[in-house]
Design a protein around this motif. Structure first.
Motif, PDB file in Angstrom:
ATOM      1  N   PRO A 219      39.905  37.554  39.049  1.00 12.88           N
ATOM      2  CA  PRO A 219      39.581  36.937  40.348  1.00 12.88           C
ATOM      3  C   PRO A 219      38.456  35.908  40.261  1.00 12.88           C
ATOM      4  N   GLU A 220      37.427  36.190  39.454  1.00 14.46           N
ATOM      5  CA  GLU A 220      36.307  35.266  39.375  1.00 14.46           C
ATOM      6  C   GLU A 220      36.702  33.940  38.718  1.00 14.46           C
ATOM      7  N   ILE A 221      37.629  33.995  37.750  1.00 13.74           N
ATOM      8  CA  ILE A 221      38.094  32.764  37.109  1.00 13.74           C
ATOM      9  C   ILE A 221      39.022  32.005  38.045  1.00 13.74           C
ATOM     10  N   LYS A 222      39.880  32.719  38.735  1.00 12.52           N
ATOM     11  CA  LYS A 222      40.779  32.065  39.693  1.00 12.52           C
ATOM     12  C   LYS A 222      39.979  31.361  40.787  1.00 12.52           C
ATOM     13  N   ALA A 223      38.904  31.992  41.250  1.00  9.62           N
ATOM     14  CA  ALA A 223      38.068  31.375  42.279  1.00  9.62           C
ATOM     15  C   ALA A 223      37.344  30.143  41.726  1.00  9.62           C
ATOM     16  N   ALA A 224      36.847  30.258  40.490  1.00  8.58           N
ATOM     17  CA  ALA A 224      36.092  29.153  39.896  1.00  8.58           C
ATOM     18  C   ALA A 224      36.969  27.939  39.620  1.00  8.58           C
ATOM     19  N   THR A 225      38.267  28.165  39.346  1.00  9.83           N
ATOM     20  CA  THR A 225      39.171  27.060  39.005  1.00  9.83           C
ATOM     21  C   THR A 225      40.033  26.611  40.185  1.00  9.83           C
TER      22      THR A 225
END
Length: 429
Positions: A219-225
């Motif tokens: 989730p944190e990578i999806k949000a960041a990208t």
């Protein structure tokens, strides 16, 4: 050795974790999905190919991509007794391309159109719709870079789902461009990613293959990208024209679609047309099939001529879950159409012969084995799902006649044994 065997006998065996068994009546739905999908491919001229369950590990490392989760985390790899590294196949395309090259199929008529079905293996966390032994149906069309062929492959999958009775799925599609598109997009994406506060493994992945970062499920990578550059905005003129033509063909074929510019497949070989069939009723594991074009894979795996390819993999397991969510009627679970009920040893011998003649005529037949009485045998006939029961006792056998009972209506009549095959054929239509 005997002590180990005795211990094994005492153990309660179960299937390995994350690997489902399919048995009646559920196996009827399994066969229905597999056969419906392969039939849709056969109607478009795709021939069957049977692939090895395991291959040289390097085939998948090179073909699928060493930076992918499939290769770096999920493959079942082991050293065989010849000290060779082999891997249980995690997907089908690399094996098909290897077979095309090895057997010189690329020297014949193009495109080469092939269809396959069977188990594939990935070491993943088991959950609904995500298994360590997954079942797939796949098609590959190799040798022609034609947008009409892309549309045909997608339409085969769409038609297969509809023949199964599914309605709640949708097609998401995008383009991952050609060689002329990839350089500018890679540069723009890396510039964006290196501006983020990424952990070291993710930053390393961004350096090697930045597109893989967009496939990260955390989730944190999806949000960041979420605001990362879109590949579709960097398509070359040729790639854009190819994608637009694919969409035009899909419209003509009546295949609805949604353009999803953030769609990223989990394998490195995809180029140009890339797609996924999604069923929102399945929650997080919503993908039920997908694929795309893989220009350059033939060359990567050692072919003398670099032929283009397009294909898909359909998840049988997830398609079955989608059918369950939609309440699609289950497949016919009848084991046979005719069930023989012998009353006595001589009658059983005669019915064994009758069953053989009916099977030779293409009619499925089962018998009541184990010397059951009439009541128990008729219960077995009902459980079998048969349409007709054949009851034969001493009196009927002496008169060379047999009682035929319609299990759905209860109607019954006698038929001469010599005329039975033709009568059963007539009754079953």
């Amino acid at each position: 050795m005997s002590g180990n065997l005795d211990g094994a006998r005492a153990k309660d065996f179960a299937a390995p974790r994350g690997i489902p068994d399919y048995y009646p009546p559920t196996s009827a739905d399994f066969r229905r999905v597999r056969d419906t999908m392969t039939q849709a491919a056969r109607l478009a001229g795709y021939g069957h190919i049977e692939l090895p369950i395991f291959e040289d590990t390097a085939l998948f490392a090179r073909g699928v991509g060493e930076s992918t989760d499939v290769v770096s985390k999920e493959m079942y790899t082991f050293t065989d007794r010849g000290d060779r590294s082999v891997t249980l196949r995690p997907e089908g395309t690399a094996g098909v391309v290897r077979a095309v090259i090895q057997h010189g199929l690329d020297r014949g008529a193009l495109p080469i159109k092939l269809c396959y079905a069977g188990p594939f293996f990935r070491y993943e966390k088991p959950q609904a719709g995500r298994y360590r032994q997954l079942q797939q149906v796949g098609v590959e069309a190799i040798g022609v870079d034609d947008p009409a062929l892309d549309a045909e492959v997608i339409a085969i999958a769409d038609e297969g789902y509809r023949r199964l009775g599914l309605t709640g799925f949708r097609l998401e599609i995008t383009s991952l461009g050609d060689d002329a598109s990839r350089g500018p997009y890679r540069e723009a994406l890396q510039e964006f990613l290196f501006g983020l506060d990424l952990d070291e493994p993710t930053r390393h992945r961004a350096q090697i293959n930045p597109l893989r970062v967009l496939d990260d499920k955390r989730p944190e990578i999806k949000a960041a990208t979420a605001d990362a550059p879109l590949f579709i905005d960097y398509l070359s003129d040729d790639a854009r024209a190819h994608f637009d033509t694919v969409l035009t063909h899909l419209k003509r074929l009546g295949v609805p679609y949604e353009i999803n510019p953030r769609l990223v497949r989990g394998l490195d070989y995809y180029t140009k047309t890339t797609f996924e069939f999604v069923h929102d009723g399945l929650g997080a594991q919503s993908g039920i099939g997908g694929g795309g074009r893989y220009d350059g894979l033939m060359r990567l795996l050692g072919a003398k001529q670099d032929l283009s390819g397009i294909g898909f993999g359909i998840g049988v397991d997830r398609t079955m879950l989608a059918m369950e969510v939609e309440g699609v009627a289950h497949a016919d679970t009848a084991r046979c159409r005719v069930f023989g009920v012998p009353l006595g040893a001589e009658a059983k011998a005669e019915l064994v012969d009758v069953a053989g003649r009916l099977r030779a005529a293409g009619i499925s037949v089962d018998l009541a084995y184990g010397d059951r009485g009439l009541k128990g045998a008729m219960k077995a006939a009902d459980r079998s799902g048969a349409r007709l029961a054949l009851v034969l006792g001493d009196r009927e056998l002496a008169e060379r006649r047999i009682e035929v009972k319609d299990l759905s209506t209860g109607e019954q009549h006698e038929v001469a044994l010599d005329e039975l095959v033709s009568e059963i054929t007539r009754l079953l239509g």
